[in-house]
Design an enzyme around this catalytic site. Structure first.
Site, PDB file in Angstrom:
ATOM      1  CG  HIS A 153      -9.560  -1.100  -5.159  1.00 17.49           C
ATOM      2  ND1 HIS A 153     -10.063  -1.463  -3.931  1.00 17.49           N
ATOM      3  CD2 HIS A 153     -10.588  -1.189  -6.036  1.00 17.49           C
ATOM      4  CE1 HIS A 153     -11.349  -1.764  -4.064  1.00 17.49           C
ATOM      5  NE2 HIS A 153     -11.686  -1.606  -5.334  1.00 17.49           N
TER       6      HIS A 153
ATOM      7  CE1 TYR B  12      -3.785  -2.264   0.007  1.00 15.87           C
ATOM      8  CE2 TYR B  12      -2.831  -3.238   1.990  1.00 15.87           C
ATOM      9  CZ  TYR B  12      -3.756  -3.283   0.954  1.00 15.87           C
ATOM     10  OH  TYR B  12      -4.637  -4.323   0.865  1.00 15.87           O
TER      11      TYR B  12
HETATM   12  C1  DQA Z   1      -7.713  -2.081  -1.137  1.00 16.81           C
HETATM   13  C2  DQA Z   1      -7.726  -3.515  -1.667  1.00 16.81           C
HETATM   14  C3  DQA Z   1      -8.615  -4.392  -0.801  1.00 16.81           C
HETATM   15  O1  DQA Z   1      -8.605  -5.734  -1.302  1.00 16.81           O
HETATM   16  C4  DQA Z   1      -8.127  -4.402   0.627  1.00 16.81           C
HETATM   17  O2  DQA Z   1      -8.990  -5.171   1.435  1.00 16.81           O
HETATM   18  C5  DQA Z   1      -7.923  -3.040   1.175  1.00 16.81           C
HETATM   19  C6  DQA Z   1      -7.347  -2.010   0.322  1.00 16.81           C
HETATM   20  C7  DQA Z   1      -6.709  -1.204  -1.925  1.00 16.81           C
HETATM   21  O3  DQA Z   1      -6.785   0.024  -1.762  1.00 16.81           O
HETATM   22  O4  DQA Z   1      -5.857  -1.713  -2.648  1.00 16.81           O
HETATM   23  O5  DQA Z   1      -8.174  -2.784   2.339  1.00 16.81           O
HETATM   24  O6  DQA Z   1      -9.008  -1.530  -1.327  1.00 16.81           O
END
Ligand code: DQA
Length: 146
Positions: A102, A25
């Site tokens: 995402h 992330y």
């Molecule tokens: C997310 C991807 C999701 O699968 C995960 O549960 C998240 C973050 C992303 O920003 O890549 O919490 O939404």
């Protein structure tokens, strides 16, 4: 009067950005993202309301509230993307343009992340662009509103 505000909605665990699995992330915190997105919105003459919650009901309440004073919704539903029917129901109910963001490319990850219930009610889905994805979302909504 036409609304000039966007709702930026981040779901569960996104309050931990910066320290949460940075290899997936990134190192940018949610506060930094919210600041960047607000600056991008301001460049387009738009205000931003940023809300993060770890609770599905609170996210739904924020979506309902947006109906009164927002022109569009940028949402990263986090893990609820893959489980929640109530969040897309709320988004459909308020009839505002939605961009789903995402940070990671969910399609390169575990199979359970490949399906998002929210995508069916989103105009645009952005995955894998990191924090920049939120700013792409602002650009899309600003273009749509102009
Ligand atoms: C997310 C991807 C999701 O699968 C995960 O549960 C998240 C973050 C992303 O920003 O890549 O919490 O939404």
């Amino acid at each position: 009067m036409t609304q000039r505000r966007l709702l930026l909605l981040n779901g569960p665990n996104l309050n931990l950005l910066g320290t949460r699995q940075p290899e997936i992330y990134g190192a940018t915190t949610l506060a930094q993202i919210e600041q960047q997105v607000a600056a991008t919105a301001a460049e387009h003459g738009l205000d931003l309301r940023a809300v993060q919650s770890n609770h599905e009901g609170a996210l739904i309440d924020a979506i309902h509230a947006a109906r009164a004073d927002c022109a569009g919704i940028i949402i990263n539903p986090g893990g609820y993307s893959h489980t929640s029917v109530a969040i897309p129901d709320a988004l459909a109910a308020v009839e505002l343009p939605v961009v789903e963001v995402h940070l990671s490319n969910v399609h390169r990850r575990e199979p359970f992340r490949h399906h998002s219930y929210v995508s069916a009610v989103a105009e645009v889905v952005i995955a894998g662009a990191g924090p920049l994805g939120y700013r792409f979302a602002v650009a899309h909504l600003a273009g749509r509103l102009s």
